[in-house]
Structures are given as C-alpha cells and as structure tokens.
Design a protein around this motif. Structure first.
Motif, PDB file in Angstrom:
ATOM      1  N   THR A 158      60.332  71.782  80.732  1.00  0.00           N
ATOM      2  CA  THR A 158      61.586  71.486  81.420  1.00  0.00           C
ATOM      3  C   THR A 158      62.721  71.993  80.530  1.00  0.00           C
ATOM      4  OG1 THR A 158      60.528  69.486  82.203  1.00  0.00           O
ATOM      5  CG2 THR A 158      62.913  69.646  82.477  1.00  0.00           C
ATOM      6  N   LEU A 159      63.736  72.591  81.148  1.00  0.00           N
ATOM      7  CA  LEU A 159      64.810  73.198  80.373  1.00  0.00           C
ATOM      8  C   LEU A 159      66.151  72.588  80.771  1.00  0.00           C
ATOM      9  CD1 LEU A 159      65.641  75.485  78.405  1.00  0.00           C
ATOM     10  CD2 LEU A 159      65.788  76.984  80.391  1.00  0.00           C
ATOM     11  N   VAL A 160      66.854  72.027  79.803  1.00  0.00           N
ATOM     12  CA  VAL A 160      68.202  71.517  80.079  1.00  0.00           C
ATOM     13  C   VAL A 160      69.145  72.239  79.141  1.00  0.00           C
ATOM     14  CG1 VAL A 160      69.728  69.516  80.096  1.00  0.00           C
ATOM     15  CG2 VAL A 160      67.317  69.253  80.688  1.00  0.00           C
ATOM     16  N   MET A 161      70.125  72.957  79.734  1.00  0.00           N
ATOM     17  CA  MET A 161      71.020  73.660  78.818  1.00  0.00           C
ATOM     18  C   MET A 161      72.482  73.546  79.195  1.00  0.00           C
ATOM     19  SD  MET A 161      70.555  77.638  79.401  1.00  0.00           S
ATOM     20  CE  MET A 161      69.364  78.120  80.592  1.00  0.00           C
ATOM     21  N   VAL A 162      73.280  73.601  78.152  1.00  0.00           N
ATOM     22  CA  VAL A 162      74.729  73.597  78.298  1.00  0.00           C
ATOM     23  C   VAL A 162      75.171  75.032  78.141  1.00  0.00           C
ATOM     24  CG1 VAL A 162      76.832  73.042  77.051  1.00  0.00           C
ATOM     25  CG2 VAL A 162      75.141  71.261  77.481  1.00  0.00           C
ATOM     26  N   THR A 163      76.002  75.513  79.041  1.00  0.00           N
ATOM     27  CA  THR A 163      76.428  76.911  78.878  1.00  0.00           C
ATOM     28  C   THR A 163      77.786  77.196  79.489  1.00  0.00           C
ATOM     29  OG1 THR A 163      75.740  79.190  79.219  1.00  0.00           O
ATOM     30  CG2 THR A 163      75.207  77.639  80.969  1.00  0.00           C
ATOM     31  N   HIS A 164      78.424  78.193  78.926  1.00  0.00           N
ATOM     32  CA  HIS A 164      79.654  78.736  79.513  1.00  0.00           C
ATOM     33  C   HIS A 164      79.320  79.917  80.392  1.00  0.00           C
ATOM     34  CE1 HIS A 164      82.630  76.527  77.399  1.00  0.00           C
ATOM     35  NE2 HIS A 164      82.225  76.907  76.200  1.00  0.00           N
ATOM     36  N   ASP A 165      78.096  80.389  80.195  1.00  0.00           N
ATOM     37  CA  ASP A 165      77.697  81.665  80.755  1.00  0.00           C
ATOM     38  C   ASP A 165      77.299  81.471  82.225  1.00  0.00           C
ATOM     39  OD1 ASP A 165      76.419  83.974  81.442  1.00  0.00           O
ATOM     40  OD2 ASP A 165      75.206  84.109  79.599  1.00  0.00           O
TER      41      ASP A 165
END
Ligand SMILES: Nc1ncnc2c1ncn2[C@@H]1O[C@H](COP(=O)(O)OP(=O)(O)OP(=O)(O)O)[C@@H](O)[C@H]1O
Ligand SMILES: [Mg+2]
Lengths: 236, 830
Positions: A198-205
């Motif tokens: 499972t992938l949880v990410m914070v991004t501006h992209d």
C-alpha cells in the motif's frame, strides 16, 4: 469497492502542538481509510499539515485526539516501543530529503531496516533491491558520491527492503528535476504493484498525484477527497 | 578583514557557537592549563627541593679547602659583591680539657652567618626542649655533643679548654644542617665561634684543618660566581652544589622525572585532542569555504582568514589555560609547602609558562593548521556536489608533521631522548598492533550479519563505522596508553619508596667500634633485644692511582669526581651485602685474597673497568689491586654502603680498622642508647631517626603531588576521549534518529550503542595498557631503574574502566535522540 478491511484507518484525528505556550491546531477532524494495495496521494499547500499527518499515520508520533489504526492495530494507543516494532516490520518510508546516512555505503544504507528486522541475509537482499532500482554498480558508494536521483533510488530500495505492508512517502520527488522525478515515481509505482504494498504519499507533483488511485487534499488542517473520488467512480 | 583586537574577539565569540571550535578551544585550554600547571608546580617543587636540599648543606653551594690554607678573603669579597651571602666554618680535631680529663673532639668554628640555609638543632640542658636556631654560640661560648657531658663528667655552665682558650659550655649540639649524613666525624663534635680560633693557638702550620665555605644566593649569581672562581681553584678545593651531592635521596629526583613525564604526556594528549577537533572543524568548514569561493573570494584570502582565526584561538587558549593553571598550581604547591621547616611563599615562575606557550603554538600550528590550510584547495564545485575521497586527503602528511612536531616538543620539554624514544616506541608498537588487530577485527565483523539482537547490532555498528571506529580506537588506545603509562610509573614509584624505607629501616649507626670491642657491642645489643645489622670493618683511604697513573691525570679534568677529593670508606667482606648487585665481573671466590670491587657509578665516572688496577693510599701505606667486579649500591637504603670492597684476608686486613654497623631501635627505647654510650664511650652513635622521618614525610608529600598530577593527566585524557566521541556526535545522532523511524526501539538502540562503545573502549583499553607496559618497561629500565613485571590490576582495570566510560559517553550522546518523538527528529534532520 472495499474487499478487505482497510489497512490504514484514521478516525476523528486532531493534532495540536504547543510551541511556546500557545496551542496551535495543525490538523482537525481527519477521517480517512485506505485499503490494502491501494495508492493514495495527499496534496496541499506548504504548511498545510501534510508531513504531520503522514508522521501520525506512520506512528512516528501520537495524535492529540482521535485514533489511527494500521493493519488492524490501533497504533495511536501503543507505546513508543510497540510502534517501533510495528514500523520495523510493516512500514516503509521515503523522505523528501532522502535521509541516507552519509557515512554508510548505498548497500549498508539499504541493509539498515533488514538488520533491524533480523533478516537472515541482509546483504544479499539489499544487493538485489539495489540492482532492482538500477544501482547494482554503485553498491559501495556513499551518498555524497551519488546524485539526488540516485540517492532517492537508494532510499526507495531501503523503503522496500523489509517488504513493508504499507509505504509512506513524503514528497519523494520534491528535490528532483522533472525527468528524474518521473523515473523515481515510476519506480515507486512499479514496486508498489510488484510487491502489493500500500502506498501513501504526500506530493506537490500533480502528475504523480494523478497516477495514484486516490487523491486527498488538505487545507488548513482539514482533509477532503473531492473531485478525485468522483473520478475514481467514473473509472469504475 | 578586521585585525583590531575587538574584531578578533567578536570573531572568536562567533566561532564559539560552533561545536568543533568549542572543542578545539577547550582542548587548547586544557592543554595549556595542564602543561602550565605541571610546569609551574614542577618549578615550585624544584625550588622547594633545592631549598630543602640547601638546608641540608647549610647553603646553596659549598667550597671546601683541604690544603690547610683558608680560602682567600678576596673570593668571599667577590661573592659578596655579587650579592651572594657567605659563611665560614673551620674544622679541626684537637684535645679538649675539662673536668680533669682530656678528650679528642672534632671542632667546628663557625662565623656569625652560619648556617646560611637550614637550622641548627640544640638543647640548653639535657632536659630542655630541642630548639631550632639559626646561628651558633657567640664568642666565648661553646656547644658540645651530649656525649661529652658524660665523657668529661662536666655540667652545662662549666668551662672546657680548647688549646689555650677556655670556653663556657652553654648548650648541647644535636644537629647541624650539613652534618646530617656525615660519618667522618668520629670524635664528638663541638661548635664554637670562629673569632675564638686564633686565641686557642691550636692551628699551626701543618695542622690538619679544613676550611668550609658556604654560599647562598640567586642561582644565576651563584653560577656566574662559579665561572669566575673556577680558574682560581686548585685540586684541593672541592666545590659542591646540591645536584652532585647525595644530600637528598634519589626518590626525589625520580619524582621530578615523574613530573616531566606527566607534563610530556599532557602535551601529547592535548595535542591529540586539538588535532582531532580541528580536523573535524576543517571537514565541516569545507562547505563554507566552497560557498565563499562561489561568492568570489580567492583561496589565499580565505587561508589568511583562517590563519587570523587560529591566532585568535591561540591567544584565547593561552589566556584561558594560564588563568586556570595559576590557581591549580597554587593549590598543588600548598600540598608541598609542609616540606620545609619554614613555609615558603608561592613563587610565580614566568619562565615555566614557556612550555605551555610552545604547546599551544605547536598544537595549533602543527596539528590544527595543516587540515585548515588545505581548506583553500576546496573546489567551489563542492557547493553543488561533494567530491569523492576528499576526507582522507593529506592525512598521512599531516600525521607526519604532527608527529615530528609533538616529539620535538616533548624533547624540548623533557630533554630526555630516552623518554621521547620510549614514547615513540610505545606508540609505534601500538599503531602496528592496532593496524593488524583492526584488520583482523574488521574481517571477523564482516561475517556478522545484523539482527534485532543488541549484540549483533553493536557488532554490525562497529563494522559499519569501521573507518571512524578504527580512528577512534587508535586515539582512545593512544590516550589510554599515555594515561596507563603514568599510572604504572606512579605505582612502581610508590612501591619503590615503600620498600625502600620499611618500618624497620636501621635508624642508628654505630661507628668507630674498636676491633676488640666488636664482640662486646654485639652481646650488649643482643641482650637488649636489638637486632644488629651486619658489622663491617672500615679503613679510610684515598684512591690515588689508576693503572699506575696518578688519578688526577687518569681522569679527565672536566669530570668532577667528589670521591677523589676525600677519603673513602674501604671495607672487606666475604658475602655481597643484599642491597648490592654485581653488574660486571665476578664477586670474590672463596679464599681469594687479591682484587677490589668498585661501585658502578664511580667506576663509570672514573672510566674504570674490570681488570684495571686501582692504587690506594691508606695512612702511610700504599696498595694496588685489580678491579674484580663492579657493583651497584642502593645509597638511600640507610645501611652502611661502600665505594670499595676488598676480599677478606685481602690487602686491607692487616691495616688498622674500626667497625661500623647499623640497627633499628624503636623510638620508645631510646634509653638503650644512654646505657650504650656509658658502656662504650669511644663508639660514636649516629641517630638518623629524624632524618628517616623527614624523608618519609617528604615522600608522603611528593606522593600526594604525584597523585594530583596523575589526576590532571587523567582529566586531560577524558577531555580527549570526549573530543573524539563528539567528533562523530552529529552522525551518530542522525543515525539514531533514522534507526528509530525505521523501527528500532529505544532499548535496542541504547543497548547496541552502549555495547558498541564498550567494545571499542574495552579493545582500546586493552591495547593501550599493553602498549603502556612496553613503554613503561623501556622507561623503567632506563629512567626509573626498576624491574619489569606485568601489572595485573591495571591490565584489568583499564580496559574495564574505558569500556564503562565510553559506553556512558555513547549513552550520553544518544540522549537527545531518545527523548523526543521520531517525528520531531525527522523535522530536525530535514
Ligand atoms: N512541533 C511543531 N511545533 C510547532 N509547529 C509545528 C510543529 N509541527 C508542525 N508545525 C507547524 O504545523 C504546520 C504544518 O507543518 P507540516 O510540516 O505538516 O506542513 P507541510 O504541509 O508538510 O508543509 P510542506 O509542504 O512545506 O512540507 C506548519 O505551519 C508547521 O510550522
Ligand atoms: Mg512537509
């Protein structure tokens, strides 16, 4: 869509900090649930509380109010040692500024979580992963000798090394140029698929966010899953 | 660049905020403080010892004329003009008449100034308390040896006649400062005023008279005076300074050497601390330099900036160190002030600060400067990307420069090539062993793969930080070696002293026992439960020839051999005494009649070897014997010791001899002495108990001083270790934080870190202690003259202690990482 119980569940989470006596509420009434194998992106302006939320979900800290459960266990009520054990076996991290140890080689950096998880052959496993991220030739190089993109690839190898159930990434491409960022996010998504993590990410992209199955946006400490959720239903 | 002091000061203040700078400066302050404290204290101790030794010889220098002619008045005038105080004593033997009897006495006639140093001990009546006075009797009076009261059966207040002159007995002479150890005065001594001498009419042309002259003043003036005097002296003049005399026991000379050793080690330790910290500083400064270069500053300009900075540090380090050293050395000197009869004021010896200044400069410019100087070569490109392999650059050359500099410094400081070589040898051995061990260790550790187990994690950690680990281990081992050297030397020194003067050290000598009285004396004392030492026959004679040549010609002129100027005590014996040891040749075979055994130091100074023929003049006889063996003698053993020993039935046997022996008498049984002198009026009793007490007291004080120096050096060692540990502080904390986010729980992290440091410390301790044994063996052998043995308590204590201390350091380092949540840690890391 929910086939299993959610691997990550956040209930009524509120987080306050007290920098010099005055209480500052960073996060308010956050509700969120993520299923096993999903990928989720959290977007928001700088200072909106993304990193704080990620840290709380990963069990690096405990929220002021509310509950976080990870893989069926309520980590917000565990003590630091239990949360550490949880992190060692089920959680992986990728940081915006890589966080490789400068005195260790690429190989040793990747071996770190394996050693902590008492893996039987950490060197072997680490070498395989570094080859997988395309750094099979750079095993003995220290971070200072690697470019930013290469460092982040080492960090990704490290994050996947202990085969975590869930991986948290804080702006994994934030310090990289477009193309390199693209390559790194490709790698993240690929590993996410291959290992069922499972992938949880914070991004501006925006581009990276769009490649995730779910998108959340955070503003002044409040989380919402607007148009994007609708988009998902359209997909289905 | 501002160069005004205020600007410098501001800059240094700003630098202070950087951790590495704080360490460099602290190391420097400790270095200067330790070296300066030791130097100041050593100078104070030296001064005290000299003063106390001077007191033992009644002046700073003595000039003795044995030719029966007084020393020219012009010489004393010259000395007085140079600001040197003088005093005179005329010595001769004569018969005195009193109470209807005659008695042979040894007369000392002293001028008003005598003694220039030290005090005379006397009693007004046999029952009166002992008093310390600083002048002898006035004209017309005389003080006599208490035995004379009985021998002549007179009372205090009676008159005795010395030649034509009657003198009133007004006191009992107990001790003259310079008469402490002298065994030559066999007849009871009396002390009178020298203006009375002419009226006695005793001194005629040809009578045996010795003129003793005393000088006291500033060292420099005394030395200059001696330069002036030297060409005027004839062979019958004997010039003595404290250094040549056996006035003070060898123990104190060893103490001085110990101080030197301590000082040298402090120099080494502090230099290491400065080196480690400044290297770290240089590494951290690379980014700054690269940035400055990007901003357009030229290399030389940057280098000048750092040079100015170093200079500012040197000034701060010096001032700080000296400010610390002054109260410390003052405190130490309070410890030893009891050594003297009269307390001595603290003397600030500015010259003693020289070594501290040299240490600061060498430490900064030989240790700190090279890596900082190379900073100007840092490429501007570094701003964007660090260049591989930068860290090890030039370390070897720096090391070499530093090594040469520091050993030059130690040599300058201690002036002992042997000391420098022993330290160098010890360090080389250590580094060799370290290299081999380190390599083996790393090979072994390579096979350990990690696990949640703290031990394995510790081992992995050691391997993972192998570079830093090996570097730290080297520095720790070196530091511990230096500290261990001092501990070892200290304990062997103390053991030495303890065993040298055991409880039952003979404190009385019997001299002048007639051959037919030997049995009676033995019986008398044995009946009273006094255990008598060995009895030795004694014949007095001069060494006059070596291999048929007169000694004066055989021995080169610049060698001043006091033994040639006076009569030696010659003896014969069958078995070697137990505090003597043969170093060349063989002891006499049973039944052997020819040959002589000579004391080793004298043999060396005379250039005499086994087989050379020594000619002696004894009274009117002359004899010549080949050297059969060379012996070492423990002079401070308080037992009869002899330069020359002949075989029984040898050349001496038929000459008139008296016998000598020593024994221990408990202070509570002093009355035995009174019975003894009553029964054997012609035997001289020499009471040495107060001298032994004094030596014990001195040894006690010096021991305390030595402990204090040891504590200082150990503190310096701790600072070095702290400096080294904190050099990797940031990396360690960063790693700790990351390990925690990756799921290492606190206990695991704490345990593995402590274990890692304990391993490092234990290994370094073991290596250091073993290297110290080697170095101490070398030092001991050459400098302190002891035998080699392993010191198990130290061998075990050191590694254990260093393991404990280092693991605590490790724990302390981790503290900030353990206290906060991993989240905050990550924020800090960003
Ligand atoms: N321990 C703390 N003490 C004080 N303020 C804090 C603390 N932790 C977070 N904050 C504040 O909370 C807010 C949210 O911080 P956070 O790092 O989560 O933002 P972010 O969304 O990750 O921003 P960015 O995109 O710049 O990384 C910021 O204003 C930050 O200054
Ligand atoms: Mg953030």
């Amino acid at each position: 869509m929910a086939t299993t119980h959610p691997i990550l569940e956040v209930r009524q989470l509120t987080h306050r900090v007290n920098p010099g006596n005055e209480s500052l509420t960073i996060l308010r009434d956050i509700e969120l649930a993520i299923e096993t194998g999903e990928s989720a992106a959290i977007v928001g302006r700088s200072g909106s509380g993304k990193t704080t939320l990620l840290g709380l979900m990963a069990g690096l800290d405990t929220p002021t109010e509310g509950a976080v459960s990870l893989d069926g266990e309520v980590i917000s009520q565990m003590d630091e040692d239990d949360r550490a054990r949880m992190r060692a076996h089920r959680v992986g991290f990728v940081f915006q500024s890589f966080q490789l140890l400068p005195s260790l080689t690429a190989l040793e950096n990747v071996m770190l979580p394996l050693e902590l998880a008492s893996h039987p052959s950490p060197a072997h496993q680490a070498r395989e992963l570094l080859e997988r991220v395309g750094l099979g030739e750079r095993l003995q190089h220290t971070p200072r000798q690697l470019s930013g993109g290469e460092q982040q690839r080492v960090a990704i190898a490290r994050a996947f090394a202990a085969q975590p159930r869930i991986l948290f990434a804080d702006e994994p491409t934030g310090n990289l140029d477009n193309d390199t960022g693209q390559a790194v996010s490709d790698l993240l998504m690929a590993l996410n698929r291959e290992q069922g993590t499972t992938l949880v990410m914070v991004t501006h992209d925006e581009q990276l966010a769009e490649r995730c199955q779910r998108r959340f946006s955070i503003e002044a400490g409040r989380l919402s899953e607007p148009a994007l959720a609708a988009g998902m239903e359209v997909d289905e | 660049m501002r160069s005004a002091p205020a600007g410098w000061f501001r800059k240094t203040l700003r630098d202070w905020r950087e951790r590495e700078v704080r360490i460099v400066l602290s190391a420097l302050v400790v270095a200067v403080a330790t070296v300066a404290t030791i130097a100041l204290f050593a100078s104070q101790l030296q001064h005290t010892l000299v003063t106390s030794a001077s007191a033992f010889m009644a002046g700073d220098r003595q000039l003795e004329a044995e030719n029966g002619q007084p020393v020219p008045q012009a010489w004393r005038d010259e000395a007085n003009q140079r600001g040197i105080a003088t005093a005179r004593v005329v010595e001769f033997s004569t018969m005195v008449y009193g109470g209807g009897r005659f008695q042979l006495v040894s007369v000392n006639a002293a001028s008003d100034e005598y003694p220039l140093r030290g005090q005379i001990e006397m009693q007004a009546t046999p029952e009166a308390p002992r008093r310390q006075v600083s002048a002898g009797p006035p004209p017309g009076e005389v003080w006599i040896n208490p035995r004379l009261l009985r021998l002549l059966e007179i009372q205090i207040g009676d008159a005795i006649e010395v030649g034509n002159r009657a003198l009133t007995v007004t006191g009992l002479l107990l001790r003259q400062p310079d008469g402490g150890f002298a065994m030559s005065a066999l007849a009871p001594r009396i002390l009178m005023h020298d203006t009375d001498v002419p009226s006695t009419g005793v001194i005629q042309d040809g009578s045996r008279v010795e003129y003793e002259n005393f000088f006291a003043g500033e060292e420099a003036a005394l030395d200059a005076f001696y330069e002036w005097l030297r060409p005027r002296l004839s062979p019958s003049h004997e010039w003595a300074s404290i250094r040549d005399g056996q006035t003070l026991s060898d123990s104190l000379r060893k103490a001085e050497r110990f101080l030197l050793l301590g000082g040298s080690l402090a120099v080494l330790l502090s230099s290491v601390a400065v080196a480690v910290a400044s290297r770290q500083y240089a590494l951290r400064q690379r980014d700054t330099v690269a940035l400055l270069k990007t901003l357009g500053q030229a290399g030389p300009h940057i280098a000048r900036g750092y040079l100015a900075r170093l200079t500012a540090w040197a000034v701060c380090g010096l001032i700080g160190g000296i400010l610390l050293a002054i109260p410390l050395s003052w405190g130490l000197s309070l410890l030893i002030s009891r050594l003297l009869d009269q307390p001595m004021a603290y003397r600030m010896d500015w010259l003693a600060l020289g070594p501290a200044l040299a240490t600061a400069l060498v430490a900064l410019f030989a240790f700190a400067y090279p890596p900082i100087r190379r900073l100007r070569h840092v490429p501007a490109m570094r701003v964007l990307r660090s260049q591989p392999g930068e860290t090890g650059q030039g370390a070897l050359r720096d090391g070499l420069v530093a090594l040469i500099a520091v050993f030059g410094l130690v040599w300058l400081y201690a002036r002992e090539l042997e000391l420098v070589l022993a330290l160098l040898g010890g360090l080389a051995a250590l580094l060799g062993v370290l290299a081999v061990m380190g390599w083996c260790l790393m090979m072994a550790l390579r096979r350990v793969s990690g696990g949640g187990n703290a031990w394995r994690l510790a081992l992995v950690g050691l391997y993972r930080h192998r570079r830093a680990s090996l570097a730290q281990m080297s520095v720790f081992a070196m530091t511990l070696m230096l500290a261990a050297i001092l501990v070892l030397v200290r304990s062997s020194l103390l053991d030495d002293w303890q065993s040298q003067l055991p409880e039952d050290t003979p404190n009385h000598f019997l001299i002048n026992i007639a051959p037919d009285a030997v049995e009676d004396v033995r019986d008398f004392l044995t009946e009273r439960d006094v255990s008598l030492g060995r009895l030795y026959p004694m014949v007095r004679g001069r060494l006059t020839e070596i291999n048929g040549q007169p000694v004066r010609q055989a021995v080169s002129k610049d060698e001043e051999v006091n033994a040639l100027n006076r009569e030696l005590n010659l003896t014969w014996m069958e078995a070697l005494s137990d505090n003597n040891a043969i170093v060349a040749g063989d002891w006499f075979d049973a039944g052997q009649r020819r040959g002589v055994s000579i004391e080793a130091e004298l043999a060396e100074r005379l250039g005499v070897d086994v087989g050379d023929r020594l000619g002696f003049t004894i009274g009117s006889e002359t004899i010549a014997e080949p050297v059969k063996s060379i012996r070492t003698v423990q002079w401070d053993s308080m037992r009869p010791n002899f330069y020359m020993v002949f075989p029984p039935e040898g050349a001496l046997t038929d000459l008139p001899a008296t016998w000598i022996t020593s024994f221990y008498l408990d202070p509570s049984r002093k009355s035995v002495l009174n019975d003894f002198t009553a029964s054997f009026p012609t035997v001289s009793v020499l009471e040495l108990d107060h001298i032994i007490d004094r030596i014990r007291d001195i040894v006690g004080q010096v021991t305390q001083a030595i402990e204090a120096i040891l504590a200082l050096v150990l503190a310096a060692a701790l600072v070095v270790m702290a400096a080294v540990v904190s050099a990797t502080l940031q990396d360690r904390q960063r790693e700790g934080a990351l390990l925690r986010t990756l799921g290492a729980h606190q206990r695991l992290l704490t345990r593995s870190t402590m274990m890692e440091f304990a391993l490092l410390g234990g290994l370094a301790g073991l290596l250091g202690v073993m290297a110290a044994e080697v170095a101490v063996w070398a030092l001991q052998y050459r400098m302190f003259e002891g035998a080699f043995r392993w010191h198990w308590p130290v061998l075990i204590a050191f590694p254990v202690l260093s393991a404990v201390v280092l693991s605590l350091f490790g724990r302390w380092q981790l503290r900030p990482v353990l206290q906060v949540s991993p989240m905050l840690l990550l924020r800090r890391l960003e």
